[in-house]
Design an enzyme around this catalytic site. Structure first.
Site, PDB file in Angstrom:
ATOM      1  N   SER A  24      36.509  46.602  36.264  1.00 47.85           N
ATOM      2  CA  SER A  24      37.538  46.654  34.837  1.00 47.85           C
ATOM      3  C   SER A  24      38.897  46.202  35.740  1.00 47.85           C
ATOM      4  O   SER A  24      38.835  44.954  36.113  1.00 47.85           O
ATOM      5  CB  SER A  24      37.624  48.069  34.503  1.00 47.85           C
ATOM      6  OG  SER A  24      38.321  48.007  33.478  1.00 47.85           O
TER       7      SER A  24
ATOM      8  N   ASP B 172      29.454  47.643  26.142  1.00 49.66           N
ATOM      9  CA  ASP B 172      31.012  47.889  26.701  1.00 49.66           C
ATOM     10  C   ASP B 172      32.014  48.327  25.676  1.00 49.66           C
ATOM     11  O   ASP B 172      32.271  47.287  24.830  1.00 49.66           O
ATOM     12  CB  ASP B 172      31.497  47.260  27.740  1.00 49.66           C
ATOM     13  CG  ASP B 172      32.414  47.330  28.467  1.00 49.66           C
ATOM     14  OD1 ASP B 172      33.586  47.969  28.030  1.00 49.66           O
ATOM     15  OD2 ASP B 172      32.445  47.132  29.686  1.00 49.66           O
TER      16      ASP B 172
ATOM     17  N   HIS C 191      30.672  50.663  29.911  1.00 47.14           N
ATOM     18  CA  HIS C 191      31.647  50.624  30.715  1.00 47.14           C
ATOM     19  C   HIS C 191      31.785  51.452  31.952  1.00 47.14           C
ATOM     20  O   HIS C 191      32.579  50.979  32.660  1.00 47.14           O
ATOM     21  CB  HIS C 191      33.097  50.349  29.994  1.00 47.14           C
ATOM     22  CG  HIS C 191      34.176  49.840  30.872  1.00 47.14           C
ATOM     23  ND1 HIS C 191      34.205  48.421  31.024  1.00 47.14           N
ATOM     24  CD2 HIS C 191      35.286  50.201  31.250  1.00 47.14           C
ATOM     25  CE1 HIS C 191      35.337  48.098  31.884  1.00 47.14           C
ATOM     26  NE2 HIS C 191      36.033  49.301  31.819  1.00 47.14           N
TER      27      HIS C 191
END
Lengths: 280, 280
Positions: free
Chosen positions: B150, B226, B259
């Site tokens: 991320s 995600d 995610h």
């Protein structure tokens, strides 16, 4: 039978990590547990391995820290881990100690007020939770194992020894192996069970194994650098009782390992294989 | 060169998981980082793989949640993961947002007051931390890789693309792949870099790969479920830029994965093998 509600789920190693909550018959409040469903469970029922966590832990601890999902996905094992105590309704004083009350149910059915109304983790773990799993998830009947860590190692050993027909396999990481003889166990048993020493003995793994060995081998891993080994865990008392009663025990002292999840994850694969072999 | 202090260590898969703190030259305060030393490092220097974590994370996140130690122990990789921002001295407003300030350093060198005095994570990650690792730990020279998740995926891609001589391998999980075009990146870049759009471009992975591809293949895993993919991650912008500049890119869209770290752990082994092959 209350229904279970899915709180969240996450695809993981081709299976799915789920978190549930439900209204509990035993604890008379909301309870949470985690489930890892291996890919095999999409098309067939699979064996279930219960994991009981230690002091201060929750239903998330095992899912996050124990690194069991990868091999469970290979072996086709369902992993179920409950919270370590009721969380609601609140009981006066339930957050005063980290080793009693919330996060510290010790897997007993409390007999002392005010705990006896809700702190019924023994019945929750050995009866209510398996019923829920059986009714709501793709679990193979008569193929359940149980393991745990520290307070949960005590819980796993004691639950299996008292219910050898319900569990086909048992193992533990650094269990509180003779709780009636250590400070953590004495605090918990006094608070939940009062001064009834007979009740204490019913929940003491070393006492249980002395009375009636488990019909299959028990695996225990214990780190030699575990800061709680000498005062709280007392694995040698369990080992001595096992020897006396003829219990097959594979107790492995692991040099340099401490009490935490870096230790647990290191030997997780051996435990999963131990259970998978007996649950097949 | 400041010295590093061991805060704690835990034997893990025959190696050791360590946590360090030190006084940082770049951030002018205490910084923390984690290190996994594989068993091979007791007798030889080993390649180092840096992991940059995402928003709200700390130096513990990777060590606890990513499940990388087991294979790193096999492959003989050292794993190093820094905190995601300075934590002290405190900056006014540094805890007002979860996506700016503490836990959200975005791996840039801030130019705007009051952040510019301490929020120098780009120089910390690419210079100070490798110097500390090199001076204090059994790291093989010229064998460093970098990866992240991320915000840390952005950091890893951008640091490697800007320093191809310093990193021999790079990969990312669900990176913020074109931060100048997404709300998280725009908030961070405005706050740390002001309105200097040229500075924004220097820290934008898609912009960096368009200018100069990394000399070795890049691996990116991205879950299709995600929740941040469409608005924040924009991996298609990175992919398009890579195609234009001739970057070798193995972008894998993983069906159903979200995610979080249940996604990351699932593909961790592939990433470690990607790095190990290039670091050999």
């Amino acid at each position: 039978m209350s229904t279970i509600q899915l709180s969240s789920e996450h695809v993981c190693y081709g299976g799915v990590q789920q978190f549930f909550k439900h209204d509990s018959r035993e604890t008379r409040g909301a309870m949470k547990f985690s489930v890892y469903l291996p890919p095999q469970s999409r098309t067939a029922r699979v064996p279930v391995l219960y994991y009981l966590a230690g002091l201060t832990c929750t239903e998330e601890t095992f899912a996050i820290k124990a690194h069991a999902q990868q091999l469970a996905a290979e072996l086709g094992l369902m992993l179920v881990s409950p919270d370590t105590s009721p969380r609601e309704p609140r009981v006066p004083g339930d957050a005063d100690s980290w080793d009693f009350g919330q996060g510290a149910g010790f897997y007993v059915d409390a007999t002392q007020a005010p705990w006896s109304a809700n702190y019924r983790m023994y019945s929750y773990v050995t009866r209510e939770l398996p019923e829920l799993v059986s009714a709501n998830l793709p679990a193979l009947a008569h193929a359940a194992g149980i393991f745990g860590h520290s307070m949960g190692g005590h819980g796993a050993l004691m639950c299996a020894l008292r219910n050898p027909a319900r569990y086909r396999s048992v193992s533990a990481f650094a269990p509180i192996a003779a709780p009636q003889h250590c400070p953590w166990g004495q605090k918990a048993f006094s608070g939940y069970l009062g001064e009834d020493r007979q009740a204490w003995r019913e929940y003491d793994a070393a006492e249980c194994v002395l009375r009636a060995p488990f019909p299959r081998p028990i695996l225990i891993d214990q780190g030699t650098a575990d800061q709680y080994l000498a005062e709280q865990l007392l694995v040698e008392r369990f080992s001595a009782a096992a020897a006396k009663s003829g219990q097959q025990l594979n107790l492995r002292m692991q040099p340099g390992y401490d009490h935490g999840y870096y230790f647990i994850q290191t030997f997780m694969a051996d435990h999963l294989r131990h259970h998978a072999a007996l649950l097949r």
